[in-house]
Design a protein around this motif. Structure first.
Motif, PDB file in Angstrom:
ATOM      1  N   SER A 188       0.813  -1.226   0.000  1.00  0.00           N
ATOM      2  CA  SER A 188       0.000   0.000   0.000  1.00  0.00           C
ATOM      3  C   SER A 188       0.841   1.268   0.000  1.00  0.00           C
ATOM      4  N   ILE A 189       2.117   1.166   0.390  1.00  0.00           N
ATOM      5  CA  ILE A 189       2.972   2.367   0.434  1.00  0.00           C
ATOM      6  C   ILE A 189       3.756   2.539  -0.868  1.00  0.00           C
ATOM      7  N   ILE A 190       3.575   1.612  -1.811  1.00  0.00           N
ATOM      8  CA  ILE A 190       4.302   1.697  -3.086  1.00  0.00           C
ATOM      9  C   ILE A 190       3.394   2.341  -4.124  1.00  0.00           C
ATOM     10  N   ASN A 191       3.602   3.626  -4.350  1.00  0.00           N
ATOM     11  CA  ASN A 191       2.777   4.377  -5.298  1.00  0.00           C
ATOM     12  C   ASN A 191       3.583   4.855  -6.500  1.00  0.00           C
ATOM     13  N   ASN A 192       4.889   4.696  -6.436  1.00  0.00           N
ATOM     14  CA  ASN A 192       5.762   5.014  -7.569  1.00  0.00           C
ATOM     15  C   ASN A 192       7.022   4.149  -7.442  1.00  0.00           C
ATOM     16  N   SER A 193       8.000   4.404  -8.269  1.00  0.00           N
ATOM     17  CA  SER A 193       9.239   3.622  -8.214  1.00  0.00           C
ATOM     18  C   SER A 193       9.807   3.658  -6.797  1.00  0.00           C
ATOM     19  N   THR A 194      10.127   2.474  -6.261  1.00  0.00           N
ATOM     20  CA  THR A 194      10.480   2.363  -4.837  1.00  0.00           C
ATOM     21  C   THR A 194      11.687   1.470  -4.625  1.00  0.00           C
ATOM     22  N   VAL A 195      12.530   1.879  -3.690  1.00  0.00           N
ATOM     23  CA  VAL A 195      13.674   1.073  -3.249  1.00  0.00           C
ATOM     24  C   VAL A 195      13.459   0.740  -1.779  1.00  0.00           C
ATOM     25  N   ILE A 196      13.492  -0.549  -1.447  1.00  0.00           N
ATOM     26  CA  ILE A 196      13.300  -0.992  -0.065  1.00  0.00           C
ATOM     27  C   ILE A 196      14.593  -1.610   0.446  1.00  0.00           C
ATOM     28  N   SER A 197      15.105  -1.059   1.532  1.00  0.00           N
ATOM     29  CA  SER A 197      16.307  -1.621   2.161  1.00  0.00           C
ATOM     30  C   SER A 197      15.998  -1.918   3.622  1.00  0.00           C
ATOM     31  N   PHE A 198      16.926  -2.600   4.283  1.00  0.00           N
ATOM     32  CA  PHE A 198      16.663  -3.109   5.624  1.00  0.00           C
ATOM     33  C   PHE A 198      17.842  -2.814   6.548  1.00  0.00           C
ATOM     34  N   TRP A 199      17.570  -2.814   7.855  1.00  0.00           N
ATOM     35  CA  TRP A 199      18.649  -2.615   8.811  1.00  0.00           C
ATOM     36  C   TRP A 199      18.319  -3.312  10.121  1.00  0.00           C
ATOM     37  N   SER A 200      19.356  -3.490  10.940  1.00  0.00           N
ATOM     38  CA  SER A 200      19.217  -4.121  12.243  1.00  0.00           C
ATOM     39  C   SER A 200      20.150  -3.436  13.236  1.00  0.00           C
ATOM     40  N   HIS A 201      19.728  -3.395  14.495  1.00  0.00           N
ATOM     41  CA  HIS A 201      20.568  -2.830  15.544  1.00  0.00           C
ATOM     42  C   HIS A 201      21.883  -3.583  15.692  1.00  0.00           C
ATOM     43  N   THR A 202      21.874  -4.852  15.389  1.00  0.00           N
ATOM     44  CA  THR A 202      23.069  -5.674  15.603  1.00  0.00           C
ATOM     45  C   THR A 202      24.128  -5.478  14.519  1.00  0.00           C
ATOM     46  N   TYR A 203      23.786  -4.746  13.474  1.00  0.00           N
ATOM     47  CA  TYR A 203      24.772  -4.435  12.429  1.00  0.00           C
ATOM     48  C   TYR A 203      24.898  -2.916  12.338  1.00  0.00           C
ATOM     49  N   TYR A 204      25.557  -2.354  13.325  1.00  0.00           N
ATOM     50  CA  TYR A 204      25.604  -0.898  13.458  1.00  0.00           C
ATOM     51  C   TYR A 204      26.249  -0.228  12.248  1.00  0.00           C
ATOM     52  N   ASP A 205      27.384  -0.734  11.798  1.00  0.00           N
ATOM     53  CA  ASP A 205      28.074  -0.112  10.658  1.00  0.00           C
ATOM     54  C   ASP A 205      27.170  -0.059   9.440  1.00  0.00           C
ATOM     55  N   HIS A 206      26.465  -1.157   9.190  1.00  0.00           N
ATOM     56  CA  HIS A 206      25.553  -1.175   8.040  1.00  0.00           C
ATOM     57  C   HIS A 206      24.409  -0.193   8.245  1.00  0.00           C
ATOM     58  N   PHE A 207      23.862  -0.141   9.455  1.00  0.00           N
ATOM     59  CA  PHE A 207      22.797   0.827   9.755  1.00  0.00           C
ATOM     60  C   PHE A 207      23.251   2.245   9.418  1.00  0.00           C
ATOM     61  N   ASN A 208      24.409   2.635   9.907  1.00  0.00           N
ATOM     62  CA  ASN A 208      24.912   3.992   9.739  1.00  0.00           C
ATOM     63  C   ASN A 208      25.271   4.279   8.281  1.00  0.00           C
ATOM     64  N   ASP A 209      26.023   3.363   7.674  1.00  0.00           N
ATOM     65  CA  ASP A 209      26.475   3.577   6.295  1.00  0.00           C
ATOM     66  C   ASP A 209      25.313   3.570   5.308  1.00  0.00           C
ATOM     67  N   SER A 210      24.360   2.669   5.496  1.00  0.00           N
ATOM     68  CA  SER A 210      23.242   2.564   4.559  1.00  0.00           C
ATOM     69  C   SER A 210      22.333   3.787   4.637  1.00  0.00           C
ATOM     70  N   HIS A 211      22.114   4.309   5.829  1.00  0.00           N
ATOM     71  CA  HIS A 211      21.270   5.491   5.950  1.00  0.00           C
ATOM     72  C   HIS A 211      21.946   6.726   5.346  1.00  0.00           C
ATOM     73  N   LYS A 212      23.246   6.827   5.501  1.00  0.00           N
ATOM     74  CA  LYS A 212      23.976   7.932   4.862  1.00  0.00           C
ATOM     75  C   LYS A 212      23.899   7.805   3.344  1.00  0.00           C
ATOM     76  N   LYS A 213      24.038   6.590   2.853  1.00  0.00           N
ATOM     77  CA  LYS A 213      23.965   6.350   1.403  1.00  0.00           C
ATOM     78  C   LYS A 213      22.580   6.697   0.875  1.00  0.00           C
ATOM     79  N   ILE A 214      21.554   6.318   1.607  1.00  0.00           N
ATOM     80  CA  ILE A 214      20.189   6.605   1.164  1.00  0.00           C
ATOM     81  C   ILE A 214      19.931   8.104   1.141  1.00  0.00           C
ATOM     82  N   LYS A 215      20.481   8.830   2.102  1.00  0.00           N
ATOM     83  CA  LYS A 215      20.351  10.287   2.103  1.00  0.00           C
ATOM     84  C   LYS A 215      20.893  10.881   0.802  1.00  0.00           C
ATOM     85  N   GLU A 216      22.048  10.398   0.377  1.00  0.00           N
ATOM     86  CA  GLU A 216      22.656  10.858  -0.871  1.00  0.00           C
ATOM     87  C   GLU A 216      21.771  10.517  -2.068  1.00  0.00           C
TER      88      GLU A 216
END
Length: 473
Positions: free
Chosen positions: A356-384
């Motif tokens: 229901s939240i996909i109304n146009n072209s969409t990219v879905i990514s995931f994160w977990s508290h136990t993978y802190y580096d990925h959480f931080n790096d992926s969110h910075k990348k998505i911002k860009e």
């Protein structure tokens, strides 16, 4: 430092209170420490993949545990999604301190047995740095490359000799330290054909000096002592990938090598089955290469063929069930299909169905508290990416079962907006349905809610090409 002094006093007091003991049992070890920014309130201690105990942290995130009837050797302690090894020998009292936000780099040991464990963790970190250097060296010709990695090995050998002069060592520690040096060196040899820029890998192998792989004659593919040891397993993976090149070349007409080639991956599983007899080592290798293929494949027939090969060779019922279910989920996420109906929760505690939240072209990514580096790096990348591609909707989903407050706090503390951020209503079921492995998995959906790629990666050098293709559909 106060922590370690207090723990040592506790240990000494405990031992001093032992009365009327005619024969002292010296076959024990203590493990204690402090976890900064803990993800859970416990650590898990294991040996040879068998869990010894779950050790609770106290109110100050500290713990102390005695191992009676010690089986000396390599132990593993896990916290959250991270783990590291520790070498324990009789009468050791080793205390660790680490910060989960920088797990390996922050880990330090004190107490009796600290020198050998600090040596091993520093060696581990140095190897991580060296791997990046090896990638550059691999572009050299074989002779020059060998000279460079021989030099790197000599530096390690000399450093180990100096360590032995400075500190008292044991035969067990020396065995492990020497294997670290050897298997790291062997891995450098095995990865060379893959990282070298040449695309015709078979021709490259034929151009190598005759003694390039001379150490292979002494390799033990069933070394139970090192079966759960990082360097040994990395070497085995690299070795079997390399050996399979030759096997694959016997029936391949394609000069350009493709790691995801079905025949190559089937050849590798067959080779493992023929050379490895130890059930744990064999299962780890079969599982690793099978799941690696599955999570990068878009081919349903290829998935089924690799799974069939794995099932015929594996003896682990739990892993067979897991990979069968994973394959089923991956095949249902093929290009052109819709996502399964999964409920997600936004940070206003509203539950919605994911499609229901996909109304146009969409990219879905995931994160977990136990993978802190990925959480931080992926969110910075998505911002860009959000700035560069405003036409695309970027959705991020936390896969944990910790609740809204903890996830929102982490996001806000790092300056990330909760907008377009969600959690799964039922994390376990959703993670299995979407086959979320590895954590870098990214799903690309077009404006018609159809899957374009269910196994993408925002850190891939080709990811932005995929986004441009998505916009031009």
């Amino acid at each position: 430092m106060k922590l370690y002094l207090s723990i040592i006093i506790i240990v000494i007091t405990f031992l001093g209170c032992k009365k009327d003991t005619q024969e002292v049992d010296n076959n024990y070890a203590y493990l204690g420490g402090e976890i900064i920014n803990p993800n859970t309130n416990f650590i898990v201690l294991s040996k040879d993949e068998a869990v010894i105990d779950t050790v609770k942290l106290d109110g100050r995130n500290r713990f102390l545990y005695k191992i009676n009837h010690l089986n000396e050797g390599i132990y593993t302690f896990r916290h959250g999604g991270e783990y590291q090894i520790i070498l324990l020998e009789p009468k050791d009292s080793v205390f660790l301190r680490l910060n989960t936000l920088d797990f390996d780099e922050s880990l330090v040991f004190t107490g009796d047995g600290d020198k050998k464990n600090n040596y091993l963790i520093n060696d581990f970190l140095e190897n991580e740095k060296e791997e990046k250097h090896i990638v550059k060296l691999c572009q050299l010709n074989p002779i020059t490359y060998q000279i460079h990695i021989d030099s790197l090995k000599d530096l390690k050998v000399n450093a180990f000799k100096n360590f032995k002069k400075k500190y008292e060592t044991t035969p067990l520690f020396e065995k492990i330290a020497k294997s670290n040096i050897d298997y790291s060196y062997y891995s450098s040899k095995e990865v060379y054909p893959f990282i070298h820029y040449g695309k015709d890998k078979a021709a490259l192998l034929k151009s190598l000096p005759n003694d390039f792989y001379s150490y292979r004659k002494d390799i033990n593919y069933n070394d139970t002592f090192f079966s759960n040891y990082h360097n040994y397993n990395i070497f085995l993976r690299n070795n079997f990938s390399n050996l399979s090149l030759k096997e694959h070349d016997l029936h391949s007409d394609n000069k350009v090598f493709n790691r995801n080639n079905l025949c190559y991956n089937l050849d590798r599983l067959k080779l493992i089955d023929s050379l490895v007899t130890d059930p744990n080592i064999k299962e780890n290798l079969l599982y690793h290469f099978t799941i690696n293929y599955l999570t990068k494949s878009q081919d349903e027939n290829g998935n089924n063929a690799v799974l069939k090969s794995y099932l015929s060779k594996s003896k682990n019922d739990k892993s067979k069930t897991m990979l069968s279910n994973l394959t089923k989920s991956l095949n249902s996420l093929k290009k052109g299909s819709k996502l399964p109906e999964i409920n997600i929760v936004d940070y206003n505690n509203n539950t919605v169905e994911i499609n229901s939240i996909i109304n146009n072209s969409t990219v879905i990514s995931f994160w977990s508290h136990t993978y802190y580096d990925h959480f931080n790096d992926s969110h910075k990348k998505i911002k860009e990416l959000q700035i560069k591609y405003p036409e695309i909707n970027f959705v991020t989903i936390n896969i944990d079962d910790y609740g809204l407050d903890k996830s929102e706090k982490l996001l806000l503390n790092h300056g990330f907006s909760p907008k377009n951020e969600y959690l799964f209503k039922s994390p376990k079921e959703a993670t299995e349905s979407l086959a979320i492995y590895p954590m870098t998995k990214t799903i690309i959906i077009d404006k018609n809610k159809k899957i374009v790629n269910s196994n993408s990666n925002i850190f891939s050098i080709h990811f932005e090409e995929e986004l441009l293709g998505l916009l031009n559909r």
